[in-house]
Design a protein around this motif. Sequence first.
Motif, PDB file in Angstrom:
ATOM      1  N   PHE A 203      13.743  12.793  -4.987  1.00 44.11           N
ATOM      2  CA  PHE A 203      12.701  12.529  -5.973  1.00 44.11           C
ATOM      3  C   PHE A 203      12.077  11.172  -5.686  1.00 44.11           C
ATOM      4  O   PHE A 203      12.726  10.293  -5.128  1.00 44.11           O
ATOM      5  CB  PHE A 203      13.292  12.524  -7.388  1.00 44.11           C
ATOM      6  N   GLY A 204      10.807  11.011  -6.069  1.00 45.81           N
ATOM      7  CA  GLY A 204      10.182   9.719  -5.857  1.00 45.81           C
ATOM      8  C   GLY A 204       8.809   9.644  -6.488  1.00 45.81           C
ATOM      9  O   GLY A 204       8.193  10.665  -6.804  1.00 45.81           O
ATOM     10  N   PHE A 205       8.325   8.424  -6.659  1.00 42.95           N
ATOM     11  CA  PHE A 205       6.960   8.222  -7.133  1.00 42.95           C
ATOM     12  C   PHE A 205       6.411   6.907  -6.583  1.00 42.95           C
ATOM     13  O   PHE A 205       7.146   5.944  -6.377  1.00 42.95           O
ATOM     14  CB  PHE A 205       6.890   8.242  -8.675  1.00 42.95           C
ATOM     15  N   GLN A 206       5.113   6.908  -6.317  1.00 43.88           N
ATOM     16  CA  GLN A 206       4.446   5.741  -5.742  1.00 43.88           C
ATOM     17  C   GLN A 206       4.294   4.636  -6.791  1.00 43.88           C
ATOM     18  O   GLN A 206       4.118   4.919  -7.985  1.00 43.88           O
ATOM     19  CB  GLN A 206       3.069   6.134  -5.216  1.00 43.88           C
TER      20      GLN A 206
ATOM     21  N   GLY B 128       0.780  -1.223   0.000  1.00 45.25           N
ATOM     22  CA  GLY B 128       0.000   0.000   0.000  1.00 45.25           C
ATOM     23  C   GLY B 128       0.815   1.279   0.000  1.00 45.25           C
ATOM     24  O   GLY B 128       0.244   2.372  -0.100  1.00 45.25           O
ATOM     25  N   ASN B 129       2.127   1.171   0.080  1.00 43.23           N
ATOM     26  CA  ASN B 129       2.953   2.388   0.143  1.00 43.23           C
ATOM     27  C   ASN B 129       4.359   2.161  -0.419  1.00 43.23           C
ATOM     28  O   ASN B 129       5.349   2.612   0.148  1.00 43.23           O
ATOM     29  CB  ASN B 129       3.054   2.885   1.593  1.00 43.23           C
ATOM     30  N   SER B 130       4.454   1.485  -1.540  1.00 44.38           N
ATOM     31  CA  SER B 130       5.760   1.265  -2.164  1.00 44.38           C
ATOM     32  C   SER B 130       6.113   2.453  -3.047  1.00 44.38           C
ATOM     33  O   SER B 130       5.229   3.079  -3.643  1.00 44.38           O
ATOM     34  CB  SER B 130       5.746  -0.011  -3.012  1.00 44.38           C
ATOM     35  N   PHE B 131       7.400   2.774  -3.109  1.00 44.96           N
ATOM     36  CA  PHE B 131       7.820   3.832  -4.019  1.00 44.96           C
ATOM     37  C   PHE B 131       9.283   3.651  -4.404  1.00 44.96           C
ATOM     38  O   PHE B 131      10.047   2.948  -3.731  1.00 44.96           O
ATOM     39  CB  PHE B 131       7.571   5.229  -3.438  1.00 44.96           C
ATOM     40  N   LEU B 132       9.649   4.281  -5.519  1.00 49.69           N
ATOM     41  CA  LEU B 132      11.015   4.294  -6.023  1.00 49.69           C
ATOM     42  C   LEU B 132      11.465   5.748  -6.120  1.00 49.69           C
ATOM     43  O   LEU B 132      10.654   6.637  -6.393  1.00 49.69           O
ATOM     44  CB  LEU B 132      11.095   3.643  -7.407  1.00 49.69           C
TER      45      LEU B 132
END
Length: 219
Positions: free
Chosen positions: A179-182, A104-108
């Motif tokens: 920087f990041g995105f879900q 439910g909350n993974s990001f790179l």
Amino acid sequence: MKVLFDFLKELRENNNREWFNENKQGYEASKEQILFFTELMIQEIHKFDADVPLIDPKDCLFRIFRDVRFSHDKSPYKTHFGSFIAKGGRKSDRAGYYIHLEPGNSFLGGGVWHPEAAPLKAIRTEILDHPEALKAVLDDEKFKKYYPSIEGEKLKTAPKGFPKDFEQVDLLRYKSYAFGFQVEDQTVLGDDFVSLAVDAFRELSKANRFLNDALDKWC
């Protein structure tokens, strides 16, 4: 990643040492999955970012054990796995690549998160001298597909020692250059997650190159 996600979901509901010790096998299997994925990313990132050596993935993986000394939440374990890929591993002060896997909350993402005073000043100085170089990265359409903006807190005005009338003063006000995105669970569990991560990190290398060049020049 199903084994890893299943373990973390159960850990979220049973965040105590007794349950964890009884489910050590699930933890070890999950740890192997994130280490395998981290090693794969190291190998791929090394192909387009020479600043990242072929390091041991164990040096990139953060411990699952929480430091509860100064926290009201005394849960002993994190409910996610995280790896930071950079020269020097998870303790590096260089710009790198971050993997966060959590149901439910993974990001790179990556970059530099809350750097100390000297590296932060180095990055800001490079922006002051060459704002067009960073703007070219931030405005690149492929880059913006994953990273539409710099993340984190900002100062209300120009940092001390920097001109307030600088045309790109907004770029100097960040406390982090991150920087990041879900990423949705179904994507993490799908067949295309590796190729997505590689493509996203290849785009991130454009920003990391600017940041690490600044650190090399001014620190």
